[in-house]
Write an enzyme that holds these catalytic residues in place. Sequence first.
Site, mmCIF file in Angstrom:
data_model
loop_
_atom_site.group_PDB
_atom_site.id
_atom_site.type_symbol
_atom_site.label_atom_id
_atom_site.label_comp_id
_atom_site.label_asym_id
_atom_site.label_seq_id
_atom_site.Cartn_x
_atom_site.Cartn_y
_atom_site.Cartn_z
ATOM 1 N N ARG A 146 0.826 -1.204 0.000
ATOM 2 C CA ARG A 146 0.000 0.000 0.000
ATOM 3 C C ARG A 146 0.863 1.257 0.000
ATOM 4 O O ARG A 146 0.523 2.260 -0.648
ATOM 5 C CB ARG A 146 -0.948 -0.002 1.203
ATOM 6 N N ARG B 211 8.739 26.917 -1.759
ATOM 7 C CA ARG B 211 7.294 26.698 -1.776
ATOM 8 C C ARG B 211 6.720 26.987 -3.160
ATOM 9 O O ARG B 211 6.795 28.111 -3.665
ATOM 10 C CB ARG B 211 6.605 27.565 -0.723
ATOM 11 N N HIS C 190 3.306 25.140 -5.610
ATOM 12 C CA HIS C 190 2.331 24.055 -5.678
ATOM 13 C C HIS C 190 2.768 22.951 -6.642
ATOM 14 O O HIS C 190 2.486 21.781 -6.415
ATOM 15 C CB HIS C 190 0.958 24.591 -6.088
ATOM 16 N N GLU D 294 -16.328 4.965 4.507
ATOM 17 C CA GLU D 294 -15.464 4.393 5.540
ATOM 18 C C GLU D 294 -15.599 5.215 6.801
ATOM 19 O O GLU D 294 -16.378 6.167 6.862
ATOM 20 C CB GLU D 294 -14.010 4.389 5.058
ATOM 21 N N LEU E 150 -9.993 4.288 1.465
ATOM 22 C CA LEU E 150 -8.725 3.590 1.606
ATOM 23 C C LEU E 150 -9.002 2.116 1.882
ATOM 24 O O LEU E 150 -9.730 1.786 2.823
ATOM 25 C CB LEU E 150 -7.915 4.189 2.755
#
Length: 293
Positions: free
Chosen positions: A57, A106, A108, A185, A209
């Site tokens: 995972r 910094r 995006h 979930e 997930l």
Amino acid sequence: MTMPWTDLPCYLNGHLGRLGDAKVPVMDRGFLFGDGVYEAIPVYGRRLFRVEAHLDRLSHSLRSLRIEDPYEREAWLDLFHSLVAHLPEVEDQTIYLQVTRGVAPRDHAMPRDIEPTVLAYTQPLVAISAEKRHQGLACVTARDFRWQRGDIKSTSLLGNVLARQMSADQGADETLLIRDGFLTEGSASNVWVVRDGALLTPPPGELLLEGVRVGLLREFCEELGIACNLRPIAETELTTADEILLTSASKEIAAVTRLDHEPVGHGALRGKPGPVYSKLYEAYQRAKLLQGR
């Protein structure tokens, strides 16, 4: 064993020391953007539990964010075993692992050619108390307002934090999330419904997930002759369920006995842990003794 969290053994970018001494630059994209992924791996009797599934995972999450896996699998295992060895008096532990994209100005957009930040530490495993396990957990439902890539185990967990706080504010243990009339979930767990003796859980997809324990419970069901189906679960099926269960690394498997302040189930078992839960919980305890590396 109790010890200050600051004294827990911690690995950060090649150095093993105390968790309280670990520091990352403020320009780490994990700090600035939550641009990273994580795993929590249980350790029973000093043996890693289902570690291969956790690393599978981790690989999926890293690929989804286009972060190169910083270590080969055997190197990860060596690291985990080293951490476990640094808590010699603790049999049951939880290893927390986090990989961020790394440190960069910094922006995006994803920067190229930066080195991921790797953090891992271990701590004594915190289990559900015997009293809580006997009486079952209380949950509430809420609208699933999170982003639509729940299949990535990202450190960007503000939505989950807000969802969990909704149940905490009501004295409950977990929030079960509903999107467009269907269960996804919990804020920090997978959710299962029992109807007519069969175990049901939502199928994997981008909205939730897939927990490591999903595959494990399917194995248990095959061994025990319990029907197990992955299919969409309508919100109305929660209120009429025979049993509701939660799974996660920390909860293992737990029964939900109250939902939105009402008892779960029917008849003599209304508001109590049910028989499917009991069988699966026993199977889980057997697996803890037999598996691990």
